[in-house]
Write a protein that holds these residues in place. Structure first.
Motif, PDB file in Angstrom:
ATOM      1  N   ASN A 109      86.524  60.127  48.831  1.00 55.91           N
ATOM      2  CA  ASN A 109      85.858  61.395  48.536  1.00 55.91           C
ATOM      3  C   ASN A 109      86.289  62.482  49.521  1.00 55.91           C
ATOM      4  OD1 ASN A 109      84.389  60.312  46.364  1.00 55.91           O
ATOM      5  ND2 ASN A 109      82.835  59.478  47.767  1.00 55.91           N
ATOM      6  N   SER A 110      86.497  62.083  50.773  1.00 53.76           N
ATOM      7  CA  SER A 110      86.964  63.014  51.811  1.00 53.76           C
ATOM      8  C   SER A 110      88.202  62.406  52.444  1.00 53.76           C
ATOM      9  CB  SER A 110      85.871  63.248  52.862  1.00 53.76           C
ATOM     10  OG  SER A 110      84.711  63.789  52.257  1.00 53.76           O
ATOM     11  N   PRO A 111      89.343  62.552  51.804  1.00 54.34           N
ATOM     12  CA  PRO A 111      90.534  61.830  52.248  1.00 54.34           C
ATOM     13  C   PRO A 111      91.090  62.296  53.582  1.00 54.34           C
ATOM     14  CG  PRO A 111      90.952  63.044  50.202  1.00 54.34           C
ATOM     15  CD  PRO A 111      89.562  63.326  50.595  1.00 54.34           C
ATOM     16  N   VAL A 112      90.951  63.591  53.920  1.00 59.34           N
ATOM     17  CA  VAL A 112      91.578  64.123  55.133  1.00 59.34           C
ATOM     18  C   VAL A 112      91.030  63.402  56.354  1.00 59.34           C
ATOM     19  CG1 VAL A 112      91.928  66.178  56.553  1.00 59.34           C
ATOM     20  CG2 VAL A 112      91.951  66.362  54.058  1.00 59.34           C
ATOM     21  N   GLY A 113      91.932  62.899  57.192  1.00 62.10           N
ATOM     22  CA  GLY A 113      91.550  62.186  58.406  1.00 62.10           C
ATOM     23  C   GLY A 113      91.594  60.678  58.253  1.00 62.10           C
ATOM     24  N   ASN A 114      91.589  60.164  57.007  1.00 58.99           N
ATOM     25  CA  ASN A 114      91.707  58.721  56.794  1.00 58.99           C
ATOM     26  C   ASN A 114      93.140  58.263  57.069  1.00 58.99           C
ATOM     27  OD1 ASN A 114      89.157  57.365  55.362  1.00 58.99           O
ATOM     28  ND2 ASN A 114      89.288  59.504  54.728  1.00 58.99           N
ATOM     29  N   THR A 115      93.278  56.981  57.387  1.00 54.69           N
ATOM     30  CA  THR A 115      94.596  56.400  57.652  1.00 54.69           C
ATOM     31  C   THR A 115      94.942  55.417  56.539  1.00 54.69           C
ATOM     32  OG1 THR A 115      94.269  56.594  60.029  1.00 54.69           O
ATOM     33  CG2 THR A 115      96.002  55.091  59.282  1.00 54.69           C
ATOM     34  N   ILE A 116      96.178  55.521  56.047  1.00 53.93           N
ATOM     35  CA  ILE A 116      96.639  54.626  54.989  1.00 53.93           C
ATOM     36  C   ILE A 116      97.834  53.817  55.489  1.00 53.93           C
ATOM     37  CG2 ILE A 116      95.815  56.082  53.111  1.00 53.93           C
ATOM     38  CD1 ILE A 116      98.658  57.102  52.736  1.00 53.93           C
ATOM     39  N   THR A 117      98.018  52.645  54.874  1.00 52.12           N
ATOM     40  CA  THR A 117      99.159  51.782  55.174  1.00 52.12           C
ATOM     41  C   THR A 117     100.107  51.818  53.984  1.00 52.12           C
ATOM     42  OG1 THR A 117      97.784  50.308  56.508  1.00 52.12           O
ATOM     43  CG2 THR A 117      99.899  49.446  55.756  1.00 52.12           C
ATOM     44  N   ILE A 118     101.382  52.039  54.276  1.00 55.62           N
ATOM     45  CA  ILE A 118     102.404  52.133  53.229  1.00 55.62           C
ATOM     46  C   ILE A 118     103.333  50.942  53.345  1.00 55.62           C
ATOM     47  CG2 ILE A 118     104.280  53.526  52.260  1.00 55.62           C
ATOM     48  CD1 ILE A 118     102.922  55.988  53.495  1.00 55.62           C
ATOM     49  N   SER A 119     103.325  50.101  52.309  1.00 56.01           N
ATOM     50  CA  SER A 119     104.228  48.958  52.200  1.00 56.01           C
ATOM     51  C   SER A 119     104.205  48.056  53.432  1.00 56.01           C
ATOM     52  CB  SER A 119     105.664  49.447  51.960  1.00 56.01           C
ATOM     53  OG  SER A 119     106.496  48.375  51.649  1.00 56.01           O
TER      54      SER A 119
ATOM     55  N   ARG B 191      99.897  55.954  58.354  1.00 54.99           N
ATOM     56  CA  ARG B 191      99.948  57.401  58.415  1.00 54.99           C
ATOM     57  C   ARG B 191      98.559  57.993  58.189  1.00 54.99           C
ATOM     58  NH1 ARG B 191     104.185  56.329  60.223  1.00 54.99           N
ATOM     59  NH2 ARG B 191     106.251  57.169  59.694  1.00 54.99           N
ATOM     60  N   GLU B 192      98.272  59.059  58.934  1.00 60.58           N
ATOM     61  CA  GLU B 192      97.007  59.766  58.775  1.00 60.58           C
ATOM     62  C   GLU B 192      97.153  60.845  57.710  1.00 60.58           C
ATOM     63  OE1 GLU B 192      94.202  62.925  61.205  1.00 60.58           O
ATOM     64  OE2 GLU B 192      95.481  61.544  62.344  1.00 60.58           O
ATOM     65  N   ILE B 193      96.187  60.917  56.804  1.00 59.67           N
ATOM     66  CA  ILE B 193      96.204  61.935  55.747  1.00 59.67           C
ATOM     67  C   ILE B 193      95.827  63.276  56.361  1.00 59.67           C
ATOM     68  CG2 ILE B 193      95.208  62.673  53.560  1.00 59.67           C
ATOM     69  CD1 ILE B 193      94.597  59.722  52.964  1.00 59.67           C
ATOM     70  N   MET B 194      96.765  64.231  56.311  1.00 59.14           N
ATOM     71  CA  MET B 194      96.500  65.553  56.873  1.00 59.14           C
ATOM     72  C   MET B 194      96.134  66.575  55.798  1.00 59.14           C
ATOM     73  SD  MET B 194     100.298  67.047  57.827  1.00 59.14           S
ATOM     74  CE  MET B 194      99.522  68.437  58.631  1.00 59.14           C
TER      75      MET B 194
ATOM     76  N   LYS C 178     104.091  64.848  62.787  1.00 52.74           N
ATOM     77  CA  LYS C 178     104.393  63.464  63.176  1.00 52.74           C
ATOM     78  C   LYS C 178     103.202  62.534  62.920  1.00 52.74           C
ATOM     79  CE  LYS C 178     107.857  64.738  66.618  1.00 52.74           C
ATOM     80  NZ  LYS C 178     108.263  64.704  68.032  1.00 52.74           N
ATOM     81  N   GLY C 179     103.500  61.416  62.244  1.00 52.36           N
ATOM     82  CA  GLY C 179     102.473  60.418  61.956  1.00 52.36           C
ATOM     83  C   GLY C 179     101.524  60.817  60.850  1.00 52.36           C
ATOM     84  N   LYS C 180     101.867  61.890  60.110  1.00 49.78           N
ATOM     85  CA  LYS C 180     100.963  62.392  59.077  1.00 49.78           C
ATOM     86  C   LYS C 180     101.576  62.217  57.685  1.00 49.78           C
ATOM     87  CE  LYS C 180      98.237  63.777  62.340  1.00 49.78           C
ATOM     88  NZ  LYS C 180      98.102  65.184  62.693  1.00 49.78           N
ATOM     89  N   VAL C 181     100.690  62.382  56.689  1.00 46.28           N
ATOM     90  CA  VAL C 181     101.128  62.255  55.295  1.00 46.28           C
ATOM     91  C   VAL C 181     100.265  63.160  54.430  1.00 46.28           C
ATOM     92  CG1 VAL C 181      99.572  60.339  54.728  1.00 46.28           C
ATOM     93  CG2 VAL C 181     101.722  60.572  53.480  1.00 46.28           C
TER      94      VAL C 181
END
Length: 791
Positions: free
Chosen positions: A571-581, A586-589, A555-558
């Motif tokens: 460079n270290s994407p895991v744990g970053n949050t992105i906005t979609i449209s 969503r948090e990058i898991m 839940k809440g992940k991508v």
């Protein structure tokens, strides 16, 4: 005088039965293929033109400006509101293609693929002819239905079925409907070929799936407008956008910035834009029509070249008679008329044979092009008359060309057998056979390159597991999806299974703007498929960083792909949050290795994989040794929970379907290459016949002097070999140019290699050798005394 020409022509045909038969057959083969392609092109160019308002009908297409995804659908309220609010719109109608309802006739459940729901205004805009019933009130009652002539006969055994009752099951309801009209079978091609038509109110009244107030263009509704002529489409498009914004100020669809295109009916069938999704509507890329038209022209030219070569070969046997007629004062026009009449009669004799070949070839041809073309079209008086006229014109044309090759020859040269007028020295002959060789080799080379590219589509690593998967659409289970899954889990032939919304390969065109929360201005276009939480593990997506989703942590992940991580400069994407449209964060898991979620036409683009617990599809990984038992258990479990038909597809079939056009085009090229080989062999026969008729005494003398049969074959083949070398070089350049352009449609493609050209040239060489051997060995085996004696 004409009677004498015709009588003489038939006498000459009878004297040269073998060459005449090959001449007629060669032209008949070429004509039959050309007529098949003409039928196809006429079919494509006449799409929807049976509608009286053809030039005034327009369709509304919706487009998400952010992801450039365009579909021929709108929300239900748009068309009626547009009619009331926007000047210039005379009328509207809405159509829905929906196969959910199940129809029963006398307790027999019927399946129909062409089921539509339509407004009562359908027949005010589109032209459909009624056999029975009144178009003005046939859809007025909600529980009414209109059937096609074919279905009326199939279901009831007769055409007039007005007043009959059908039972329709929709959702959990069972509704009786009355037949109020029967449509005549239409022979003209059209985008809308209804078998069953219900009132649109039937769907909105009896199904909870449709919301009459929902403006989102996701309800399978096609909206058509009848506009004034001329129509200001740009103005109407702007007003449609304003109308949509007015009713959707606070909705997520407004944020997605949906815009509209008003498309003439004449343009809805011809689609260049690969981001336009047809949603089961027939479409074609106009380039395909051009390609088949060019192939028709080439096949026709091959047939005509073959026809001319064999004409020259046959007439060359009568050069002495022609020369004597010219010496004693025969009018050159009389000689010309004789040749033209003879050529025309040969052409006319090929016509009935070409019609027989069309009857044989047409089912195979329509299967290749994937079009249903009514046989009545090519059996109509107008088509047969036009085809016969074309045949006569071609006969006259080839006769005229033959005349031009002989017209100005000095009769002394013709009569003198020791002089050098021999037809083998005519440059035109070499040019004609060279042209046949070029087309023949080019088609074989193209077929080889096509097959190599299609082989790549099967053998390339997709980046996930694609073997031995079943995909089951679960919309008919209505809340019993998990029970269905549990019923299958104990089957020994099933390795694993998972629910998902989308399954790969994914549809093209689904793009959304994605940005990192810390850098909202830097927006990147991403593909955003939605999958179940256990689907990535099922298809074995390769994890590069982080972890794959589970039922406890999705839940809440991508997930994002490595190309997506690079595009976002993470460079270290895991744990970053992105906005979609702009709609969701969503948090990058995890980061997964790049994979082909589209066809090989597209480069691997950045992708963000949304995770949810959708039960829309169930994907089953099975043991191929137990496929039959797995399919049987799926059906057993399904029908235990639902009375609706089960929809099972194979994942590898879905991958093949992405390249269905290429597979069909490859079959078409194979077919035309075979025809080219057949006609080219006949052309070679004509050329060798040329040479042997002129050099028969030379062959006899060589044999008397001790020449072997093999040396004589080499002597005659040498001339062809030179032509073959030149044709191979020219065809190599032509096929490389056009096939390289075709390969540019694929982001991942083969390299055109030297062996493609070598194999095609060798094939042409073997065909040439076989044709030469067929004739020369027969001549070389003759008694040399018979060959050199003078009449």
């Amino acid at each position: 005088m004409l009677y004498n020409y015709i009588k003489s022509a038939f006498r000459n045909i009878n004297r040269n039965r073998t060459s005449s038969l090959i001449n007629i057959l060669g032209l008949a083969v070429g004509l039959s293929v050309v007529f098949c392609i003409i039928i196809y092109i006429a079919h494509e160019l006449n799409f929807d033109k049976q509608h009286e308002n053809y030039n005034k009908i327009y369709r509304i297409d919706s487009e998400w400006r952010e992801n450039e995804w365009r579909i021929p659908l709108t929300g239900l309220p748009l068309a009626p509101e547009a009619k009331n609010q926007i000047p210039g719109i005379i009328n509207y109608t809405r159509l829905m293609r929906w196969n959910e309802p199940r129809i029963s006739v006398d307790d027999r459940e019927i399946v129909s693929k062409n089921m539509f729901f339509a407004d009562t205004t359908l027949f005010d805009i589109f032209t459909f002819h009624f056999l029975y019933g009144n178009p003005h009130n046939a859809l007025k009652e909600i529980n009414s239905v209109i059937l096609s002539e074919d279905l009326a006969i199939r279901w009831f055994g007769r055409k007039n079925i007005v007043g009959e009752i059908l039972n329709v099951k929709l959702d959990s309801s069972s509704i009786d409907v009355q037949v109020t009209g029967v449509l005549r079978k239409e022979t003209n091609p059209g985008s809308i070929k209804p078998g069953v038509i219900f009132p649109l109110g039937f769907a909105t009244t009896h199904s909870s799936f449709f919301d009459p107030a929902d403006w989102a263009p996701i309800q399978r509704v096609m909206s058509y407008l009848l506009l004034e002529d001329p129509a200001d489409m740009k103005s109407i498009e702007r007003k449609l956008a304003d109308l949509y914004m007015k009713h959707n100020k606070d909705t997520e669809h407004n944020v997605m910035r949906i815009t509209f295109h008003v498309v003439p009916l004449s343009d809805t069938y011809y689609v260049f834009d690969e981001n336009t999704t047809a949603f089961s509507l027939p479409v074609i890329n106009p380039k395909k029509i051009i390609v088949y038209g060019a192939i028709a022209a080439l096949v026709l030219l091959l047939g005509l070249v073959n026809f001319i070569l064999l004409n020259l070969a046959r007439i060359s046997k009568r050069n002495l008679a022609v020369g004597i007629r010219k010496v004693i004062g025969a009018n050159q026009k009389d000689i010309a008329y004789q040749m033209i009449v003879e050529s025309t009669i040969n052409s006319i004799l090929s016509f009935p044979l070409s019609l027989i070949l069309i009857e044989i070839l047409f089912p195979f041809f329509t299967e290749i092009i994937n079009r249903e073309i009514d046989v009545l079209f090519y059996k109509s008086f107008w088509f047969i008359s036009g085809a016969f006229a074309i045949t006569i014109i071609l006969g006259l044309l080839t006769g005229l060309i033959t005349v031009l090759m002989f017209y100005r020859i000095n009769p002394k040269i013709i009569i003198d057998r020791n002089n050098g007028w021999e037809i083998k020295k005519l440059k035109a002959k070499r040019f004609l056979i060279g042209f046949q060789m070029i087309v023949f080799i080019s088609l074989i080379t193209s077929a080889l390159i096509l097959k190599s590219q299609l082989s790549l589509t099967h053998n390339i690593e997709m980046g996930y597991d694609t073997e031995n998967f079943l995909v089951i659409h679960c919309s008919g289970l209505k809340g019993k999806e998990k029970v269905f899954k549990s019923e299958l889990q104990n089957n020994t032939g099933i390795i694993d299974l998972a629910f998902t919304h989308s399954c790969f390969p994914y549809i093209r065109g689904n793009r959304f703007e994605v940005s990192v929360v810390d850098n909202p201005e830097d927006k990147i276009s991403f593909a955003v498929p939605i999958v179940g939480y256990d689907y990535p593990d099922l298809i074995d997506l390769k994890l590069l960083a982080g972890k794959l989703p589970t039922e406890q942590n999705y839940k809440g992940k991508v997930l994002i792909t490595e190309t997506g991580a690079k595009a976002l400069n993470l460079n270290s994407p895991v744990g970053n949050t992105i906005t979609i449209s702009k709609l969701m964060k969503r948090e990058i898991m995890g980061v997964v290795k790049d994979f082909h979620f589209n066809s090989l036409r597209d480069k691997i683009r950045p992708a963000a994989i949304l995770i949810n617990n959708s039960n829309y599809r169930l994907v089953v990984k099975y043991d191929p040794a137990h496929l039959a038992s797995v399919v049987e258990s799926v059906k057993k479990a399904w029908y235990k929970l639902s009375s609706e038909p089960v929809d099972i597809t194979f994942l590898d079939d879905k991958i093949d379907n992405m390249y269905s056009e290429e597979f069909r085009f490859s079959k078409a090229i194979d077919f035309f290459a075979f025809i080219a080989v057949l006609i080219s062999c006949m052309g070679l026969f004509g050329m060798i016949l040329f040479s042997t008729e002129q050099r028969i005494k030379e062959v006899g003398i060589r044999k008397v002097l001790g020449a072997s049969g093999f040396s004589i074959v080499v002597l005659f083949f040498f001339e062809i070999f030179i032509i073959l070398i030149l044709a191979s070089c020219i065809s190599g350049i032509i096929s490389y140019y056009f096939m390289n352009k075709w390969l540019m449609n694929f982001a991942y493609r083969i390299d055109i290699e030297f062996w493609h050209f070598i194999v095609s040239s060798l094939a042409a060489t073997f065909v040439s050798i076989g044709t030469v051997l067929l004739i020369i060995l027969r001549v070389a085996s003759k008694n040399p005394v018979d060959s050199i004696k003078y009449e």
